[in-house]
Design a protein around this motif. Sequence first.
Motif, PDB file in Angstrom:
ATOM      1  N   GLY A  36       0.801  -1.217   0.000  1.00 34.08           N
ATOM      2  CA  GLY A  36       0.000   0.000   0.000  1.00 34.08           C
ATOM      3  C   GLY A  36       0.831   1.264   0.000  1.00 34.08           C
ATOM      4  O   GLY A  36       0.525   2.238  -0.698  1.00 34.08           O
ATOM      5  N   GLY A  37       1.925   1.281   0.777  1.00 34.30           N
ATOM      6  CA  GLY A  37       2.776   2.464   0.817  1.00 34.30           C
ATOM      7  C   GLY A  37       3.443   2.751  -0.510  1.00 34.30           C
ATOM      8  O   GLY A  37       3.511   3.912  -0.960  1.00 34.30           O
ATOM      9  N   LYS A  38       3.931   1.724  -1.169  1.00 35.43           N
ATOM     10  CA  LYS A  38       4.611   1.899  -2.462  1.00 35.43           C
ATOM     11  C   LYS A  38       3.619   2.236  -3.573  1.00 35.43           C
ATOM     12  O   LYS A  38       3.970   2.932  -4.539  1.00 35.43           O
ATOM     13  N   LEU A  39       2.411   1.733  -3.457  1.00 33.57           N
ATOM     14  CA  LEU A  39       1.397   1.979  -4.487  1.00 33.57           C
ATOM     15  C   LEU A  39       0.529   3.191  -4.162  1.00 33.57           C
ATOM     16  O   LEU A  39      -0.484   3.411  -4.834  1.00 33.57           O
ATOM     17  N   ALA A  40       0.898   3.975  -3.149  1.00 34.43           N
ATOM     18  CA  ALA A  40       0.062   5.094  -2.715  1.00 34.43           C
ATOM     19  C   ALA A  40      -0.233   6.088  -3.840  1.00 34.43           C
ATOM     20  O   ALA A  40      -1.381   6.521  -3.997  1.00 34.43           O
ATOM     21  N   PRO A  41       0.755   6.509  -4.672  1.00 33.97           N
ATOM     22  CA  PRO A  41       0.398   7.415  -5.783  1.00 33.97           C
ATOM     23  C   PRO A  41      -0.606   6.795  -6.750  1.00 33.97           C
ATOM     24  O   PRO A  41      -1.525   7.482  -7.218  1.00 33.97           O
ATOM     25  N   LEU A  42      -0.441   5.506  -7.039  1.00 36.74           N
ATOM     26  CA  LEU A  42      -1.374   4.835  -7.942  1.00 36.74           C
ATOM     27  C   LEU A  42      -2.775   4.791  -7.350  1.00 36.74           C
ATOM     28  O   LEU A  42      -3.772   5.092  -8.027  1.00 36.74           O
ATOM     29  N   LEU A  43      -2.874   4.418  -6.067  1.00 35.85           N
ATOM     30  CA  LEU A  43      -4.180   4.348  -5.414  1.00 35.85           C
ATOM     31  C   LEU A  43      -4.818   5.730  -5.309  1.00 35.85           C
ATOM     32  O   LEU A  43      -6.041   5.875  -5.475  1.00 35.85           O
ATOM     33  N   THR A  44      -3.992   6.749  -5.043  1.00 30.77           N
ATOM     34  CA  THR A  44      -4.515   8.114  -4.990  1.00 30.77           C
ATOM     35  C   THR A  44      -5.065   8.534  -6.345  1.00 30.77           C
ATOM     36  O   THR A  44      -6.133   9.155  -6.443  1.00 30.77           O
ATOM     37  N   GLY A  45      -4.346   8.189  -7.420  1.00 30.14           N
ATOM     38  CA  GLY A  45      -4.838   8.490  -8.756  1.00 30.14           C
ATOM     39  C   GLY A  45      -6.144   7.791  -9.063  1.00 30.14           C
ATOM     40  O   GLY A  45      -7.043   8.371  -9.686  1.00 30.14           O
ATOM     41  N   PRO A 157      12.902  14.140   2.956  1.00 25.21           N
ATOM     42  CA  PRO A 157      12.209  13.034   2.288  1.00 25.21           C
ATOM     43  C   PRO A 157      10.721  13.301   2.077  1.00 25.21           C
ATOM     44  O   PRO A 157      10.159  12.895   1.054  1.00 25.21           O
ATOM     45  N   PHE A 158      10.106  14.001   3.034  1.00 28.15           N
ATOM     46  CA  PHE A 158       8.685  14.334   2.880  1.00 28.15           C
ATOM     47  C   PHE A 158       8.468  15.252   1.688  1.00 28.15           C
ATOM     48  O   PHE A 158       7.524  15.063   0.907  1.00 28.15           O
ATOM     49  N   ILE A 159       9.356  16.242   1.524  1.00 26.30           N
ATOM     50  CA  ILE A 159       9.235  17.167   0.395  1.00 26.30           C
ATOM     51  C   ILE A 159       9.415  16.430  -0.927  1.00 26.30           C
ATOM     52  O   ILE A 159       8.676  16.655  -1.895  1.00 26.30           O
ATOM     53  N   VAL A 160      10.405  15.525  -0.957  1.00 19.95           N
ATOM     54  CA  VAL A 160      10.625  14.738  -2.179  1.00 19.95           C
ATOM     55  C   VAL A 160       9.392  13.896  -2.502  1.00 19.95           C
ATOM     56  O   VAL A 160       8.961  13.796  -3.654  1.00 19.95           O
ATOM     57  N   THR A 161       8.807  13.282  -1.467  1.00 19.16           N
ATOM     58  CA  THR A 161       7.606  12.467  -1.674  1.00 19.16           C
ATOM     59  C   THR A 161       6.457  13.313  -2.211  1.00 19.16           C
ATOM     60  O   THR A 161       5.742  12.896  -3.134  1.00 19.16           O
ATOM     61  N   MET A 162       6.279  14.509  -1.658  1.00 17.35           N
ATOM     62  CA  MET A 162       5.214  15.380  -2.133  1.00 17.35           C
ATOM     63  C   MET A 162       5.433  15.801  -3.588  1.00 17.35           C
ATOM     64  O   MET A 162       4.483  15.888  -4.372  1.00 17.35           O
ATOM     65  N   LEU A 166       2.964  15.217  -6.691  1.00 17.43           N
ATOM     66  CA  LEU A 166       2.478  16.310  -7.530  1.00 17.43           C
ATOM     67  C   LEU A 166       2.725  16.053  -9.007  1.00 17.43           C
ATOM     68  O   LEU A 166       2.006  16.584  -9.862  1.00 17.43           O
ATOM     69  N   VAL A 167       3.732  15.254  -9.317  1.00 16.30           N
ATOM     70  CA  VAL A 167       4.020  14.941 -10.716  1.00 16.30           C
ATOM     71  C   VAL A 167       3.236  13.711 -11.169  1.00 16.30           C
ATOM     72  O   VAL A 167       2.582  13.717 -12.220  1.00 16.30           O
ATOM     73  N   LEU A 168       3.288  12.645 -10.374  1.00 21.83           N
ATOM     74  CA  LEU A 168       2.713  11.369 -10.802  1.00 21.83           C
ATOM     75  C   LEU A 168       1.189  11.359 -10.750  1.00 21.83           C
ATOM     76  O   LEU A 168       0.536  10.851 -11.668  1.00 21.83           O
ATOM     77  N   VAL A 169       0.626  11.875  -9.666  1.00 17.31           N
ATOM     78  CA  VAL A 169      -0.823  11.737  -9.465  1.00 17.31           C
ATOM     79  C   VAL A 169      -1.624  12.417 -10.577  1.00 17.31           C
ATOM     80  O   VAL A 169      -2.553  11.805 -11.137  1.00 17.31           O
ATOM     81  N   PRO A 170      -1.333  13.673 -10.967  1.00 18.32           N
ATOM     82  CA  PRO A 170      -2.099  14.254 -12.089  1.00 18.32           C
ATOM     83  C   PRO A 170      -1.962  13.455 -13.382  1.00 18.32           C
ATOM     84  O   PRO A 170      -2.944  13.318 -14.136  1.00 18.32           O
ATOM     85  N   ILE A 171      -0.742  12.942 -13.661  1.00 20.41           N
ATOM     86  CA  ILE A 171      -0.569  12.127 -14.873  1.00 20.41           C
ATOM     87  C   ILE A 171      -1.439  10.876 -14.802  1.00 20.41           C
ATOM     88  O   ILE A 171      -2.117  10.507 -15.779  1.00 20.41           O
ATOM     89  N   LEU A 172      -1.437  10.206 -13.643  1.00 22.92           N
ATOM     90  CA  LEU A 172      -2.239   8.992 -13.486  1.00 22.92           C
ATOM     91  C   LEU A 172      -3.728   9.295 -13.600  1.00 22.92           C
ATOM     92  O   LEU A 172      -4.487   8.535 -14.222  1.00 22.92           O
ATOM     93  N   VAL A 173      -4.144  10.408 -13.010  1.00 23.37           N
ATOM     94  CA  VAL A 173      -5.563  10.780 -13.090  1.00 23.37           C
ATOM     95  C   VAL A 173      -5.972  10.982 -14.542  1.00 23.37           C
ATOM     96  O   VAL A 173      -7.039  10.508 -14.981  1.00 23.37           O
ATOM     97  N   PHE A 174      -5.138  11.657 -15.316  1.00 28.11           N
ATOM     98  CA  PHE A 174      -5.467  11.907 -16.722  1.00 28.11           C
ATOM     99  C   PHE A 174      -5.629  10.596 -17.490  1.00 28.11           C
ATOM    100  O   PHE A 174      -6.606  10.415 -18.232  1.00 28.11           O
ATOM    101  N   PHE A 175      -4.683   9.675 -17.327  1.00 31.18           N
ATOM    102  CA  PHE A 175      -4.753   8.434 -18.087  1.00 31.18           C
ATOM    103  C   PHE A 175      -5.867   7.516 -17.587  1.00 31.18           C
ATOM    104  O   PHE A 175      -6.462   6.783 -18.381  1.00 31.18           O
TER     105      PHE A 175
END
Length: 367
Positions: A36-45, A157-162, A166-175
Amino acid sequence: MLKVFQGWVQRYFSDEEAVVLAVVLALGFAIIITFGGKLAPLLTGVVLAYLLQGLVTRLQRWHLPHWMAVWLVFLVFLGALAALLGVVLPLVWRQMLNLFNEAPRMIGEWQAQLMHLPELYPSIVSETQIERLIASVNGEVGEFGQWVLSQSLSSLPFIVTMLVYLVLVPILVFFFLKDSQQLTDWLVRHLPRERRLMKLVWLEMNEQIGNYIRGKATEILIVGAVTYICFAILGVNYAALLAVLVGLSVLVPYIGATVATIPVAMIGLFQWGLSNEFMVLMVVYGVIQMLDGNVLVPILFSEAVNLHPVAIIAAVLIFGGLWGFWGVFFAIPLATLFKAVLYAWPRGLEAASDGAAHSDTVVVVDP
């Protein structure tokens, strides 16, 4: 005992489709718990795309092409994200910093007020009890300060994660919005051809989960916005921060509103004391909660999730402990999924067996 267990297995797992559904559910939960932690951007998208899919579908009903509906909804999503990052978060962050700076003075005033209690109520409260209470609170505040310091030291690390989000989630949402049909077809191709039971569960869950997620997101926005406007008019300190807390509190029925009342009351007490302004604040806050529970929720949640309050609280505790914020957010849909499986499983198997029996009868009589 063995016969009882064999009968239970025969009833619920005699059909091959039931076994497949059980394996799919178990595999899905195992993947989320493990990765779940590693797939968090995917799940958020996925969650955000599910929220926005209703708008895409509505625009298509107005005879807009799919690509145009997707782009319009995606641009609205980017605008809302920009407003959140450029307006709401900086305001909340500034008020949070001001609150941390004011905390020592507020705690000092609170301790001074407590030290007067033994004089006012000597038969109820002793000076020793007040000193122990103050020492305990100071210890908790010190531990909280150390935690904040440790979090600030590890903020890189928190800033890098954010930034990754911010980059991955909008791309995933679009696709996900653009290729939703292709992705759905791909998933369906890997499922068994006979999936009556899965269809029963999915049809019941799709409407309820979609209604819940979109309704809950709308409720958070409306309650947070109305709270901010009312608190700003009243001149409450940290209005934006309190509005965010009150808005997010609707995630947890019964518990959230009670918990959110504590910071609202404390800020009001430190700002005005037991004055008319404080009473007006609490009355306004009570009216907001009353309108949310008795007007807004019935309007937004047209398909009611019929779960007992004990089941809702248990789901929040279990799934919140497993997945944190997202576990709390999806506690009620997951509990509804569990309930739908329990209700559809025997009904689906009985319907399938009845259909098979009817088919056999027709074959015999037809000659």
